[in-house]
Scaffold this active site. Structure first.
Site, PDB file in Angstrom:
ATOM      1  N   GLY A 288      28.385  69.323   5.692  1.00  0.00           N
ATOM      2  CA  GLY A 288      29.530  68.681   6.329  1.00  0.00           C
ATOM      3  C   GLY A 288      29.547  67.181   6.123  1.00  0.00           C
ATOM      4  CB  ALA A 289      31.388  64.630   6.822  1.00  0.00           C
ATOM      5  CG  MET A 290      26.242  61.778  10.541  1.00  0.00           C
ATOM      6  SD  MET A 290      26.575  62.497  12.192  1.00  0.00           S
ATOM      7  CE  MET A 290      26.406  61.033  13.210  1.00  0.00           C
ATOM      8  CD  GLU A 291      30.068  61.173  14.139  1.00  0.00           C
ATOM      9  OE1 GLU A 291      30.020  62.065  13.259  1.00  0.00           O
ATOM     10  OE2 GLU A 291      29.906  61.386  15.345  1.00  0.00           O
ATOM     11  CG  ASN A 292      25.650  58.187   9.451  1.00  0.00           C
ATOM     12  OD1 ASN A 292      24.993  58.747  10.298  1.00  0.00           O
ATOM     13  ND2 ASN A 292      25.887  58.715   8.259  1.00  0.00           N
ATOM     14  CG  HIS A 324      36.318  64.874  12.008  1.00  0.00           C
ATOM     15  ND1 HIS A 324      36.638  65.915  12.856  1.00  0.00           N
ATOM     16  CD2 HIS A 324      35.075  64.494  12.356  1.00  0.00           C
ATOM     17  CE1 HIS A 324      35.631  66.143  13.667  1.00  0.00           C
ATOM     18  NE2 HIS A 324      34.652  65.280  13.390  1.00  0.00           N
ATOM     19  CD  GLU A 325      32.708  62.998   9.963  1.00  0.00           C
ATOM     20  OE1 GLU A 325      32.204  62.312  10.875  1.00  0.00           O
ATOM     21  OE2 GLU A 325      32.633  64.249   9.943  1.00  0.00           O
ATOM     22  CG  HIS A 328      33.603  60.757  14.910  1.00  0.00           C
ATOM     23  ND1 HIS A 328      33.738  61.149  16.225  1.00  0.00           N
ATOM     24  CD2 HIS A 328      33.388  61.897  14.202  1.00  0.00           C
ATOM     25  CE1 HIS A 328      33.623  62.475  16.293  1.00  0.00           C
ATOM     26  NE2 HIS A 328      33.416  62.951  15.083  1.00  0.00           N
TER      27      HIS A 328
HETATM   28 ZN   LIG Z   1      32.861  64.856  14.347  1.00  0.00          ZN
END
Ligand SMILES: [Zn+2]
Length: 886
Positions: A288-292, A324-325, A328
């Site tokens: 997936g993906a991560m909003e660092n 989405h990210e 965030h």
């Molecule tokens: Zn999320």
């Protein structure tokens, strides 16, 4: 965060968790849940890391400035898998260091207590660079110059503690200064821009600027041989960072990010707070993906787009993931939930915003109509007795991972959508702006959000939200419409919706009804239904009246028989959102035994000349579900013929192989119809797909990327061995991971048992590019079980190879996979055998185990009930239409 696994496996799922969370107070640091004492608070971290890329280990030094609020001789912080070599406080060595990997803490015992005030803790430590995306991990990828290694991080939920000793709970915000020493051919990327880069011998040392105050789970560090493309949006430098040579495929995502940044600057009323934003492509098993903050990581396929081989529809997922990210960066990073029980604040909001923002820039994708698939994913889980509330108590941070599910995301998102529709778009946005301003660089609970929305709307949002977020499930509204003296009167009643017919509950919700005539739904009358029953007047008697007009409400509606029949008869004349909602509610009422399967099929038959993408997405998934039930039953062929008779006219109406419009939705519908008709055995589709594939082999440009997956999947479904071998050779000849995966998927459609077996073997034999991630091996099993119609074979392969198939996944992911994957084998073996396997292989006592068993039982019972009823309906009512089928 966005897990690519979650939606791909979504079917019917739930987590059994304790209900009954309490309404809560606004955020306060002292009372925020967590395990670490609040008496020692980190203010600023100065961290220097030195990874050894060949040994896959690292050493580190850090200096943390802390504020002590109560004198203490003991300092507790989080570590996991780290060896602490040295520790001192204010220059004095500590008397002992006790590391407890089970509690995930290290305790520093001091020779003399530290007084209140500011102190400096110095630590040196060492750890391992793992293969799994937890803390600092590595991934390998191929280049023309051979294999390369990339380092990356994944900290959410609680894995920053694997890279550096930390107060690894979201309420402990601090500033971070990171420095990393890597091989000199590497570049390094983190939350902030580099403030200095020096090269000594073969080592490059990059020091990054100090971050704003933020939560530890948002720290990011990636290093490797990178390529970049960059742009500017609203004064902020935006880049796509990818393995060198692939950066040009980031063009689409970069363009999306530039547009989104300015949009969010305006929506949130606060400018993006960091000097730069990097979108980083990570090949391999990163899910997936991560909003660092300032450095978002994406699994490669969620960020890179190759227009030469990929269909335009792949852009939808990329745009939504970026949206989405990036949302965030404000909602999650600038303002962070206090604790993991409020994860829905982050994820529900981002799930909603990804649709809102993507729809703003791509109205021709009609995402609000099509979001129904996501809503149904949540409702499928939320309609079971084993569901849990949006806000779930998380006693221990090790449970935090379990909160990342369709209830937190999709139900959370659907609730936000309903709330926006109820309060009004501008009022809701003003509330969000107030929330951002009031809580920037701090943490919140749901109560903070409700306070801001209440202030903006002058409504009691906390009371409105209570049952939706703190109780499990959602309501079924029954609407009984009568005409008295020329006026429609609707007797309404609410009860909790259950798929299990013997379940009851006294729960009540505050339901925002939007009441409007089905054939002219503009200007709906909005009524808040708070009681068990209510009667409303709905104007002159003029046909059926909807009570969830516009479909923004997260609830189901069952109309009285006459109204229901009128809606079914006039389905083609309803607005698209309402058509989708009526179709989806009807399907759910069938599963819940509140309507016969014929109710759904009759609605489908009445769609007539409809060519709306969202309507057909809902319809196709319903029909495919029934076809899955029919596999192994004698009625399958007749049902396939019925499917063809319904779908063929739609395909012809949109222009068949040469669509009459260049509209994105029509192109997408064309691809879905080719696949569905091919799966149902339409001979013209199969023959045409073969012709087009043969031409494609000698002249790739002859088959537009938009049609490639659909054509290949149809050819793959009916492939003989020589065709299969040809397609198999396509994997190795592919120029990108995405192209190779297209062949892998097509191959796994093969219904020939020998070829299906060969596909299963591909999940372990290295044919699937490693960069695509190990989850693709599991997707193959699902494709073989469903599209290739070989559930027994797929199940046998899974049983024989489960440990190997899952060795690249973390312990949590393995449980998660079991939860999503095992119910898909519902028709692969006798129920007793499946149950015995689940009991033997899922961790005993875990709520997910009970949930899988329940879902299995529910699915088998539904299939057993639905199949004979469908067969009877198709052989009588559906017969007229099947005659026309091919
Ligand atoms: Zn999320």
């Amino acid at each position: 965060m966005k897990r690519s696994l979650a939606l791909a496996f979504a079917f019917f799922a739930s987590f059994l968790m304790l209900a009954g969370a309490r309404a809560e107070a606004p955020f306060s640091f002292e009372t925020a849940p967590g395990k670490l004492p609040k008496t020692v608070v980190p203010l600023d971290y100065d961290i220097a890391l030195r990874p050894n890329v060949s040994a896959l280990t690292f050493t580190g030094r850090e200096s943390v400035s802390v504020r002590v609020t109560t004198g203490t001789s003991m300092i507790v912080l989080n570590t996991l898998g780290l060896h602490i070599a040295q520790a001192s406080v204010d220059g004095h060595a500590v008397s002992s260091v006790v590391t407890d990997d089970k509690k995930q803490t290290t305790t520093l015992h001091l020779a003399a207590p530290v007084a209140t005030g500011t102190h400096a803790i110095r630590l040196s430590f060492a750890g391992k660079i793992g293969e799994q995306p937890q803390g600092l991990f590595y991934t390998k990828f191929q280049t023309s110059g051979g294999e390369r290694t990339m380092l990356a991080t994944q900290m959410e939920s609680t894995d920053a503690r694997r890279m550096f000793p930390s107060w690894d709970e979201p309420a402990f915000r601090a500033t971070y200064r990171l420095q990393v020493s890597v091989p000199k051919t590497f570049d390094a990327v983190s939350n902030m821009p580099a403030s200095s880069t020096t090269i000594t011998g073969d080592t490059k040392t990059v020091t990054f600027a100090r971050t704003p105050k933020m939560a530890s789970y948002l720290v990011v560090l990636c290093a490797g041989e990178f390529g970049y493309i960059q742009g500017v949006s609203d004064g902020v430098k935006v880049r796509v960072v990818a393995p060198k040579g692939r950066e040009q495929n980031g063009r689409y995502a970069l363009d999306a990010a530039e547009r989104l940044l300015a949009y969010y600057d305006d929506y949130f009323g606060i400018k993006y707070p960091l000097p730069k934003l990097d979108l980083i492509a990570v090949p391999g098993g990163f899910p997936g993906a991560m909003e660092n903050w300032g450095g978002i990581t994406f699994t490669q396929g969620d960020l890179l787009f190759d227009p030469a081989v990929q269909p335009d529809s792949a852009k939808e997922g990329i745009f939504q993931t970026v949206a989405h990210e990036m949302s965030h960066q404000w909602f999650g990073d600038l303002v962070t939930m206090a604790w993991w029980d409020n994860l829905w604040l982050n994820e529900g909001f981002a799930d909603w915003m990804q649709t809102k923002a993507t729809d703003h820039f791509n109205p021709d994708w009609h995402l609000w109509q099509r979001v129904n698939g996501d809503v149904e994913t949540a409702m499928a889980t939320d309609g079971q007795m084993t569901t849990h509330p949006v806000q779930t108590p998380i006693e221990d941070e090790t449970q935090a991972d379990a909160a990342f599910d369709e209830i937190t995301y999709q139900k959370g998102g659907a609730f936000i959508r309903m709330t926006e529709a109820y309060l009004g778009e501008a009022v809701f946005r003003d509330g969000i702006r107030q929330y951002m301003r009031a809580n920037a660089y701090s943490n919140t609970t749901s109560a903070n959000l409700y306070a801001a929305l209440s202030a903006a709307s002058h409504q009691d949002v906390a009371t409105f939200a209570k049952a939706w977020t703190l109780d499990p499930g959602f309501p079924l509204v029954t609407a009984d419409e009568t005409c008295t003296n020329g006026r429609t009167s609707i007797a309404l009643s609410q009860q909790r919706f259950f798929y299990e017919p013997d379940q009851t509950s006294s729960q009540l919700w505050q339901i925002p009804l939007r009441i409007a005539p089905a054939l002219s739904p503009q200007g709906a009358q909005v009524t808040l239904m708070a009681n068990k029953t209510q009667t409303v007047s709905a104007g002159p008697c003029d046909g059926p009246v909807l009570v969830n007009a516009g479909a923004s409400g997260y609830f189901r509606v069952q109309y009285d028989a006459t109204t229901s029949a009128a809606l079914v008869n006039q389905i083609a004349r309803l607005a698209p959102d309402d058509r989708v909602r009526v179709l989806a509610d009807t399907q759910a009422l069938v599963v819940a035994q509140k309507a016969p399967p014929g109710a759904f099929l009759q609605t489908v038959s009445n769609l007539g000349s409809d060519d709306n993408l969202a309507v057909w997405e809902t319809t196709l998934s319903g029909l495919r579900r029934i076809a899955d039930f029919e596999v192994g039953h004698p009625g399958l062929a007749t049902f396939d013929a019925y499917r063809r008779s319904v779908l063929r006219p739609v395909f012809e109406r949109i222009g068949g192989w040469a669509p009459s419009s260049s509209d994105a939705a029509v192109a997408s519908l064309q691809q879905k119809l080719i696949e569905a008709l091919g799966a149902a055995g339409d001979q013209e589709i199969i023959a045409q797909a073969r012709v087009r594939y043969a031409k494609f082999r000698t002249d790739p440009a002859s088959l537009p990327p938009n049609l490639r997956p659909a054509v290949l999947n149809v050819v793959g479904t009916y492939a003989d061995a020589p065709t299969w071998d040809q397609m198999h050779a396509g994997i190795k000849q592919s120029k990108s991971t995405e192209e190779a995966l297209m062949y892998v998927t097509a191959l796994c459609h093969a219904r020939d048992p020998e070829l299906a077996q060969r596909c299963l073997e591909m999940s372990l034999n290295g044919d699937i590019p490693a960069e695509a991630g190990p989850v693709n091996g599991l997707f193959d099993l699902v494709t073989v079980a469903t599209r290739a119609r070989q559930p027994q074979m797929s199940w046998a392969f899974y049983k024989a190879n489960a440990p190997k198939l899952q060795e690249h996944f973390s312990e949590f992911e393995q449980v998660y996979i079991g939860t999503k994957l095992l119910p898909l084998f519902w028709n692969a073996a006798p129920q007793a055998e499946l149950e015995a396997y689940i009991k033997a292989h899922m961790p005993p006592g875990l709520p997910q185990t009970a949930q899988v068993l329940h879902l299995l039982d529910l699915t088998i019972a539904t299939a057993n009930r639905v199949v004979p009823e469908v067969d009877a309906w198709v052989s009588t009512k559906g017969a007229g239409t099947t005659a026309a089928g091919r």
